[in-house]
Design a protein around this motif. Sequence first.
Motif, PDB file in Angstrom:
ATOM      1  N   TYR A   6       0.838  -1.191   0.000  1.00  0.00           N
ATOM      2  CA  TYR A   6       0.000   0.000   0.000  1.00  0.00           C
ATOM      3  C   TYR A   6       0.874   1.242   0.000  1.00  0.00           C
ATOM      4  O   TYR A   6       1.954   1.247   0.590  1.00  0.00           O
ATOM      5  CB  TYR A   6      -0.891   0.049   1.246  1.00  0.00           C
ATOM      6  N   MET A   7       0.389   2.269  -0.652  1.00  0.00           N
ATOM      7  CA  MET A   7       1.006   3.592  -0.591  1.00  0.00           C
ATOM      8  C   MET A   7       0.210   4.399   0.425  1.00  0.00           C
ATOM      9  O   MET A   7      -1.018   4.457   0.344  1.00  0.00           O
ATOM     10  CB  MET A   7       0.931   4.293  -1.949  1.00  0.00           C
ATOM     11  N   VAL A   8       0.918   4.988   1.364  1.00  0.00           N
ATOM     12  CA  VAL A   8       0.272   5.785   2.408  1.00  0.00           C
ATOM     13  C   VAL A   8       0.768   7.219   2.275  1.00  0.00           C
ATOM     14  O   VAL A   8       1.973   7.472   2.358  1.00  0.00           O
ATOM     15  CB  VAL A   8       0.593   5.224   3.805  1.00  0.00           C
ATOM     16  N   TYR A   9      -0.142   8.133   2.024  1.00  0.00           N
ATOM     17  CA  TYR A   9       0.196   9.547   1.883  1.00  0.00           C
ATOM     18  C   TYR A   9      -0.121  10.257   3.189  1.00  0.00           C
ATOM     19  O   TYR A   9      -1.166  10.029   3.784  1.00  0.00           O
ATOM     20  CB  TYR A   9      -0.595  10.166   0.731  1.00  0.00           C
ATOM     21  N   PRO A  36      -4.497  10.228  12.519  1.00  0.00           N
ATOM     22  CA  PRO A  36      -4.301  11.642  12.180  1.00  0.00           C
ATOM     23  C   PRO A  36      -3.054  11.826  11.300  1.00  0.00           C
ATOM     24  O   PRO A  36      -2.083  11.106  11.442  1.00  0.00           O
ATOM     25  CB  PRO A  36      -4.098  12.316  13.537  1.00  0.00           C
ATOM     26  N   ASP A  37      -3.110  12.776  10.399  1.00  0.00           N
ATOM     27  CA  ASP A  37      -2.044  13.114   9.450  1.00  0.00           C
ATOM     28  C   ASP A  37      -1.933  12.160   8.271  1.00  0.00           C
ATOM     29  O   ASP A  37      -1.158  12.399   7.360  1.00  0.00           O
ATOM     30  CB  ASP A  37      -0.675  13.252  10.138  1.00  0.00           C
ATOM     31  N   VAL A  38      -2.697  11.060   8.254  1.00  0.00           N
ATOM     32  CA  VAL A  38      -2.747  10.191   7.075  1.00  0.00           C
ATOM     33  C   VAL A  38      -3.824  10.759   6.165  1.00  0.00           C
ATOM     34  O   VAL A  38      -4.967  10.908   6.572  1.00  0.00           O
ATOM     35  CB  VAL A  38      -3.043   8.722   7.456  1.00  0.00           C
ATOM     36  N   THR A  39      -3.440  11.088   4.927  1.00  0.00           N
ATOM     37  CA  THR A  39      -4.405  11.705   4.009  1.00  0.00           C
ATOM     38  C   THR A  39      -5.009  10.713   3.026  1.00  0.00           C
ATOM     39  O   THR A  39      -6.125  10.915   2.561  1.00  0.00           O
ATOM     40  CB  THR A  39      -3.763  12.873   3.237  1.00  0.00           C
ATOM     41  N   ALA A  40      -4.278   9.631   2.691  1.00  0.00           N
ATOM     42  CA  ALA A  40      -4.810   8.628   1.766  1.00  0.00           C
ATOM     43  C   ALA A  40      -4.037   7.324   1.912  1.00  0.00           C
ATOM     44  O   ALA A  40      -2.837   7.327   2.215  1.00  0.00           O
ATOM     45  CB  ALA A  40      -4.723   9.118   0.327  1.00  0.00           C
ATOM     46  N   VAL A  41      -4.736   6.218   1.690  1.00  0.00           N
ATOM     47  CA  VAL A  41      -4.127   4.884   1.707  1.00  0.00           C
ATOM     48  C   VAL A  41      -4.632   4.165   0.464  1.00  0.00           C
ATOM     49  O   VAL A  41      -5.829   3.962   0.314  1.00  0.00           O
ATOM     50  CB  VAL A  41      -4.499   4.099   2.985  1.00  0.00           C
ATOM     51  N   SER A  87       5.066  13.200   0.962  1.00  0.00           N
ATOM     52  CA  SER A  87       5.323  12.686   2.303  1.00  0.00           C
ATOM     53  C   SER A  87       4.489  11.428   2.480  1.00  0.00           C
ATOM     54  O   SER A  87       3.271  11.452   2.318  1.00  0.00           O
ATOM     55  CB  SER A  87       4.942  13.723   3.361  1.00  0.00           C
ATOM     56  N   GLY A  88       5.159  10.331   2.772  1.00  0.00           N
ATOM     57  CA  GLY A  88       4.438   9.082   2.976  1.00  0.00           C
ATOM     58  C   GLY A  88       5.374   7.906   2.958  1.00  0.00           C
ATOM     59  O   GLY A  88       6.589   8.049   3.046  1.00  0.00           O
ATOM     60  N   PHE A  89       4.789   6.731   2.825  1.00  0.00           N
ATOM     61  CA  PHE A  89       5.582   5.509   2.826  1.00  0.00           C
ATOM     62  C   PHE A  89       4.796   4.411   2.135  1.00  0.00           C
ATOM     63  O   PHE A  89       3.594   4.542   1.887  1.00  0.00           O
ATOM     64  CB  PHE A  89       5.949   5.091   4.255  1.00  0.00           C
ATOM     65  N   SER A  90       5.472   3.322   1.826  1.00  0.00           N
ATOM     66  CA  SER A  90       4.798   2.126   1.345  1.00  0.00           C
ATOM     67  C   SER A  90       5.044   1.032   2.375  1.00  0.00           C
ATOM     68  O   SER A  90       6.099   0.984   3.009  1.00  0.00           O
ATOM     69  CB  SER A  90       5.283   1.718  -0.048  1.00  0.00           C
ATOM     70  N   ALA A  91       4.038   0.182   2.552  1.00  0.00           N
ATOM     71  CA  ALA A  91       4.121  -0.874   3.553  1.00  0.00           C
ATOM     72  C   ALA A  91       3.250  -2.048   3.148  1.00  0.00           C
ATOM     73  O   ALA A  91       2.309  -1.891   2.372  1.00  0.00           O
ATOM     74  CB  ALA A  91       3.679  -0.346   4.916  1.00  0.00           C
ATOM     75  N   ASP A 135      11.806  14.406  12.507  1.00  0.00           N
ATOM     76  CA  ASP A 135      12.298  13.601  11.394  1.00  0.00           C
ATOM     77  C   ASP A 135      11.119  12.975  10.645  1.00  0.00           C
ATOM     78  O   ASP A 135      10.268  12.320  11.271  1.00  0.00           O
ATOM     79  CB  ASP A 135      13.224  12.499  11.926  1.00  0.00           C
ATOM     80  N   PRO A 136      11.038  13.164   9.309  1.00  0.00           N
ATOM     81  CA  PRO A 136       9.899  12.626   8.544  1.00  0.00           C
ATOM     82  C   PRO A 136       9.746  11.107   8.669  1.00  0.00           C
ATOM     83  O   PRO A 136       8.627  10.606   8.766  1.00  0.00           O
ATOM     84  CB  PRO A 136      10.210  13.018   7.094  1.00  0.00           C
TER      85      PRO A 136
END
Length: 112
Positions: A30-33, A92-97, A74-78, A42-43
């Motif tokens: 998944y991509m998490v924005y 909070p602070d997660v805008t899209a998955v 800004s985000g990550f994949s997991a 630290d991001p």
Amino acid sequence: MKNTSLLLCLFVSTLVFSFSLTMASEQKAYMVYMSRAPDGVDPKTFQLNALSKVFGSEDAAKSSLIYHYTDAVSGFSAKLTPEQAEELKKVPDVTAVKVSQLYKLYDPGQKF
């Protein structure tokens, strides 16, 4: 009695193994924005903190993490199950998955 205990132990072990295979097979990338980390934070730590809320521990979150995105977005994949992805949407602070998808721009074997 020994045979019954051995059979019960084998049965339970098989169930646990089957459950772990099922959980692993349900996971997808998944991509998490996310919104940007606050100044001075630290991001990567900011992103890992969000993922840890779903996994319950930083170690479990780290094992699921594929990549941090910190420059253009800004985000990550997991690796997540659909249920974990839904839980992450509430953090909070997660805008899209979104499920990660692979797109081919060009296939030399493709006929036009």
